[in-house]
Design a protein around this motif. Structure first.
Motif, short mmCIF file in Angstrom:
data_model
loop_
_atom_site.label_atom_id
_atom_site.label_comp_id
_atom_site.label_asym_id
_atom_site.label_seq_id
_atom_site.Cartn_x
_atom_site.Cartn_y
_atom_site.Cartn_z
N LYS A 1 6.50 12.34 -12.53
CA LYS A 1 4.71 12.09 -12.63
C LYS A 1 4.58 10.16 -11.70
O LYS A 1 3.58 9.74 -11.14
CB LYS A 1 3.78 12.33 -13.22
N ILE A 2 4.93 9.17 -11.99
CA ILE A 2 4.79 7.57 -11.85
C ILE A 2 5.37 7.60 -10.54
O ILE A 2 4.92 7.06 -9.80
CB ILE A 2 5.50 6.34 -13.50
N LEU A 3 6.52 8.35 -10.57
CA LEU A 3 7.23 7.98 -9.08
C LEU A 3 6.54 8.48 -7.93
O LEU A 3 7.10 8.40 -6.67
CB LEU A 3 8.76 8.22 -9.08
N ARG A 4 6.12 9.98 -7.69
CA ARG A 4 5.18 10.20 -6.77
C ARG A 4 4.04 9.67 -6.89
O ARG A 4 3.01 9.90 -6.33
CB ARG A 4 4.98 12.09 -7.29
N GLU B 1 3.58 1.27 -5.96
CA GLU B 1 2.05 1.12 -5.33
C GLU B 1 2.15 0.60 -4.27
O GLU B 1 2.11 1.28 -3.48
CB GLU B 1 1.74 -0.06 -6.63
N ALA B 2 4.11 0.03 -3.88
CA ALA B 2 3.41 -0.41 -2.21
C ALA B 2 4.25 1.12 -1.94
O ALA B 2 3.63 1.54 -0.90
CB ALA B 2 4.13 -1.15 -1.95
N ALA B 3 5.29 2.40 -2.63
CA ALA B 3 5.96 3.30 -1.36
C ALA B 3 4.02 4.63 -1.26
O ALA B 3 4.42 4.86 -0.68
CB ALA B 3 7.34 3.98 -3.28
N LYS B 4 3.38 4.04 -2.26
CA LYS B 4 2.48 5.26 -2.12
C LYS B 4 1.47 4.72 -0.72
O LYS B 4 1.05 5.58 -0.21
CB LYS B 4 1.35 4.89 -3.52
N SER B 5 1.74 3.43 -0.60
CA SER B 5 0.24 3.26 0.31
C SER B 5 1.06 3.55 1.81
O SER B 5 2.29 3.25 1.91
CB SER B 5 0.09 1.33 0.28
N VAL C 1 11.50 6.12 -2.63
CA VAL C 1 10.13 5.38 -4.04
C VAL C 1 10.72 4.17 -3.39
O VAL C 1 10.35 2.70 -2.81
CB VAL C 1 9.84 5.16 -5.26
N TYR C 2 12.08 3.14 -3.33
CA TYR C 2 12.63 1.87 -3.01
C TYR C 2 12.90 2.01 -1.48
O TYR C 2 12.11 0.98 -1.18
CB TYR C 2 14.08 2.07 -3.67
N GLU C 3 13.29 3.54 -0.85
CA GLU C 3 13.09 3.06 1.12
C GLU C 3 12.20 2.63 1.77
O GLU C 3 11.30 1.51 2.43
CB GLU C 3 13.72 4.01 1.66
N SER D 1 10.36 -1.04 2.65
CA SER D 1 10.04 -1.33 4.16
C SER D 1 8.96 -2.46 4.51
O SER D 1 8.82 -2.89 4.89
CB SER D 1 9.98 -0.21 5.20
N LYS D 2 7.80 -2.34 3.29
CA LYS D 2 6.33 -2.61 3.08
C LYS D 2 6.56 -4.30 2.17
O LYS D 2 5.91 -4.70 2.41
CB LYS D 2 5.32 -1.67 2.33
N MET D 3 7.15 -4.31 1.49
CA MET D 3 7.57 -5.17 0.91
C MET D 3 8.88 -6.51 1.18
O MET D 3 8.53 -7.25 1.07
CB MET D 3 8.16 -5.15 -1.12
N GLY D 4 9.60 -6.01 1.69
CA GLY D 4 10.38 -7.37 2.70
C GLY D 4 11.03 -7.90 1.59
O GLY D 4 11.45 -7.31 1.18
N SER D 5 11.09 -9.31 2.43
CA SER D 5 11.56 -9.73 1.29
C SER D 5 10.96 -10.09 -0.08
O SER D 5 12.05 -10.33 -0.67
CB SER D 5 11.39 -11.74 2.20
N GLU D 6 10.25 -9.75 -0.29
CA GLU D 6 10.19 -10.67 -1.92
C GLU D 6 11.41 -9.32 -2.73
O GLU D 6 11.95 -9.25 -3.41
CB GLU D 6 8.18 -9.62 -2.63
#
Length: 111
Positions: free
Chosen positions: A73-76, A107-111, A12-14, A18-23
């Protein structure tokens, strides 16, 4: 902390990184996880990295307690963290507002 939970957290973090970048790189937060049937662990976000550490942190940003199934379930992305909190499937103590960062990461990891 089981290998499955460790692997899911890192995945999830990785994806989110890649999507959230500097934040996500600016985060300086510690989230304690107390999972039923698992050894306690905490997640430390610091200087653009995430560390998973076994044990109990003495001053976490927030503490999240739930069942192993709920966390998986949350992480998936199968269960929304806010819905789990509202339904009483997850308890949060400490700075509840800061946990929005975790939800944003998932949420970012899901999209």
């Amino acid at each position: 902390m089981s290998e499955e939970l460790l692997s899911l957290m890192r995945e999830v973090y990785e994806k989110a990184k890649s999507k959230m970048g500097s934040e996500i790189a600016t985060w300086n937060k510690i989230f304690q996880f107390n999972i039923e049937g698992e050894e306690p662990f905490y997640v430390e976000f610091k200087e653009g990295s995430m560390n998973l550490i076994k044990g109990t942190h003495r001053n976490p940003t927030a503490t999240l307690a739930m069942s192993r199934d709920t966390l998986i379930k949350i992480l998936r992305g199968e269960l929304d963290a806010m819905a789990a909190f509202i339904r009483g499937q997850m308890r949060i103590t400490g700075n509840v507002i800061e946990t929005v960062a975790l939800r944003k990461m998932i949420e970012a990891a899901k999209s």
